[in-house]
Motif scaffolding. Sequence first.
Motif, PDB file in Angstrom:
ATOM      1  N   UNK A 151       0.937  -0.930  -0.067  1.00 57.69           N
ATOM      2  CA  UNK A 151       0.105  -0.159   0.029  1.00 57.69           C
ATOM      3  C   UNK A 151       0.898   1.233  -0.216  1.00 57.69           C
ATOM      4  N   UNK A 152       0.139   2.361   0.374  1.00 63.32           N
ATOM      5  CA  UNK A 152       0.915   3.421   0.841  1.00 63.32           C
ATOM      6  C   UNK A 152       2.126   3.769   1.784  1.00 63.32           C
ATOM      7  N   UNK A 153       2.057   2.321   2.340  1.00 58.88           N
ATOM      8  CA  UNK A 153       2.310   2.601   3.842  1.00 58.88           C
ATOM      9  C   UNK A 153       3.550   1.621   3.093  1.00 58.88           C
ATOM     10  N   UNK A 154       5.381   1.610   3.568  1.00 64.20           N
ATOM     11  CA  UNK A 154       6.477   1.222   3.676  1.00 64.20           C
ATOM     12  C   UNK A 154       6.486   0.214   4.475  1.00 64.20           C
ATOM     13  N   UNK A 155       7.047  -0.898   4.033  1.00 64.91           N
ATOM     14  CA  UNK A 155       6.212  -1.880   4.889  1.00 64.91           C
ATOM     15  C   UNK A 155       7.259  -3.160   4.370  1.00 64.91           C
ATOM     16  N   UNK A 156       7.850  -4.031   5.000  1.00 58.50           N
ATOM     17  CA  UNK A 156       9.584  -5.308   4.766  1.00 58.50           C
ATOM     18  C   UNK A 156       8.430  -6.317   3.770  1.00 58.50           C
ATOM     19  N   UNK A 157       9.220  -6.231   2.349  1.00 55.10           N
ATOM     20  CA  UNK A 157       8.210  -7.590   1.683  1.00 55.10           C
ATOM     21  C   UNK A 157       9.630  -8.492   1.619  1.00 55.10           C
TER      22      UNK A 157
ATOM     23  N   UNK B 292       3.236  -6.100 -10.619  1.00 52.92           N
ATOM     24  CA  UNK B 292       1.589  -6.276 -11.658  1.00 52.92           C
ATOM     25  C   UNK B 292       0.750  -5.106 -11.065  1.00 52.92           C
ATOM     26  N   UNK B 293       0.764  -4.284 -10.496  1.00 58.31           N
ATOM     27  CA  UNK B 293      -0.662  -3.161 -10.339  1.00 58.31           C
ATOM     28  C   UNK B 293      -0.215  -2.334 -11.084  1.00 58.31           C
ATOM     29  N   UNK B 294      -1.692  -1.424 -11.081  1.00 59.00           N
ATOM     30  CA  UNK B 294      -1.840  -1.114 -11.930  1.00 59.00           C
ATOM     31  C   UNK B 294      -0.848   0.839 -11.856  1.00 59.00           C
ATOM     32  N   UNK B 295      -0.627   1.240 -10.606  1.00 57.10           N
ATOM     33  CA  UNK B 295       0.354   2.320 -10.555  1.00 57.10           C
ATOM     34  C   UNK B 295       1.750   1.220  -9.785  1.00 57.10           C
ATOM     35  N   UNK B 296       3.119   3.002 -10.098  1.00 57.43           N
ATOM     36  CA  UNK B 296       4.190   3.068  -9.414  1.00 57.43           C
ATOM     37  C   UNK B 296       4.519   2.233  -7.963  1.00 57.43           C
ATOM     38  N   UNK B 297       5.158   1.399  -8.160  1.00 57.40           N
ATOM     39  CA  UNK B 297       6.136   0.776  -6.240  1.00 57.40           C
ATOM     40  C   UNK B 297       7.770   1.669  -6.396  1.00 57.40           C
ATOM     41  N   UNK B 298       7.599   1.220  -4.954  1.00 55.13           N
ATOM     42  CA  UNK B 298       8.971   1.965  -4.609  1.00 55.13           C
ATOM     43  C   UNK B 298       9.174   0.969  -3.752  1.00 55.13           C
ATOM     44  N   UNK B 299      10.653   0.812  -4.044  1.00 56.39           N
ATOM     45  CA  UNK B 299      11.476  -0.635  -3.087  1.00 56.39           C
ATOM     46  C   UNK B 299      12.584   0.567  -2.256  1.00 56.39           C
ATOM     47  N   UNK B 300      13.546  -0.423  -1.328  1.00 54.69           N
ATOM     48  CA  UNK B 300      14.676   0.582  -0.965  1.00 54.69           C
ATOM     49  C   UNK B 300      15.347  -0.984   0.391  1.00 54.69           C
ATOM     50  N   UNK B 301      16.091  -0.704   0.445  1.00 53.35           N
ATOM     51  CA  UNK B 301      17.079  -1.945   0.869  1.00 53.35           C
ATOM     52  C   UNK B 301      17.620  -1.726   1.832  1.00 53.35           C
ATOM     53  N   UNK B 302      17.444  -2.510   3.055  1.00 53.49           N
ATOM     54  CA  UNK B 302      18.313  -2.560   4.652  1.00 53.49           C
ATOM     55  C   UNK B 302      17.457  -1.446   5.690  1.00 53.49           C
ATOM     56  N   UNK B 303      18.096  -2.033   6.787  1.00 56.42           N
ATOM     57  CA  UNK B 303      16.957  -2.163   8.129  1.00 56.42           C
ATOM     58  C   UNK B 303      17.017  -0.245   8.524  1.00 56.42           C
TER      59      UNK B 303
ATOM     60  N   UNK C 170      20.695  -7.806   2.211  1.00 55.60           N
ATOM     61  CA  UNK C 170      19.587  -7.021   3.449  1.00 55.60           C
ATOM     62  C   UNK C 170      18.265  -7.323   3.163  1.00 55.60           C
ATOM     63  N   UNK C 171      17.743  -6.840   4.184  1.00 53.45           N
ATOM     64  CA  UNK C 171      15.802  -6.750   3.974  1.00 53.45           C
ATOM     65  C   UNK C 171      15.537  -6.169   2.993  1.00 53.45           C
ATOM     66  N   UNK C 172      13.967  -5.678   2.572  1.00 55.54           N
ATOM     67  CA  UNK C 172      13.673  -5.332   1.310  1.00 55.54           C
ATOM     68  C   UNK C 172      12.243  -4.470   1.698  1.00 55.54           C
ATOM     69  N   UNK C 173      12.612  -3.163   2.241  1.00 53.38           N
ATOM     70  CA  UNK C 173      11.137  -2.988   1.509  1.00 53.38           C
ATOM     71  C   UNK C 173      10.098  -2.385   0.511  1.00 53.38           C
ATOM     72  N   UNK C 174       8.642  -1.810   0.184  1.00 55.23           N
ATOM     73  CA  UNK C 174       8.481  -1.366  -0.565  1.00 55.23           C
ATOM     74  C   UNK C 174       6.608  -0.473  -0.139  1.00 55.23           C
ATOM     75  N   UNK C 175       6.748   0.296  -1.133  1.00 54.95           N
ATOM     76  CA  UNK C 175       5.713   0.995  -0.732  1.00 54.95           C
ATOM     77  C   UNK C 175       4.648   1.202  -2.498  1.00 54.95           C
TER      78      UNK C 175
END
Length: 144
Positions: free
Chosen positions: A19-25, A40-51, A83-88
């Motif tokens: 969702x629009x809140x960052x979460x660990x994937x 696979x969504x209709x909108x842009x997603x963003x990822x970042x690495x590390x805690x 590293x861990x991966x987070x997405x929003x």
Amino acid sequence: MPTQTPDFIELQTTAKTVSTNAEQILRENDRRRYLLIQNNGAKTAYIAFGDTLGPAVSSTAGIKIAAGGEYELARDKRNISEQSVYATAADTNTALLITEGAYSGEFTPFGPPPAGASSSSSSSSSSSDSSDSSDSSSSSSSSS
């Protein structure tokens, strides 16, 4: 010359909805050797690495994955991160498909020891009359 054992990689695919809140994937994984994140969504997603940076992932602080796009990391491309991966995402209910490849078991880079190789401990057990093996090993290691 020893032969190198091939890399045995186990692939696992997981579907995640962000969702629009960052979460660990994905959690940190020191055996990771491949990673593919497909949006696979209709909108842009963003990822970042590390805690440290990951929980702050956003449209201004993250790697952009356009709708229908993907982001791939691989050991042979020399861009893998353990590293861990987070997405929003720019919208709620954005579907991500994540494929992670990791070593499935113990990895021995040069295979098992050659046949006929013996350990040094088997030759030192001949004339020991001690009933406690820890005493005999400590007495032999203390003499110089």
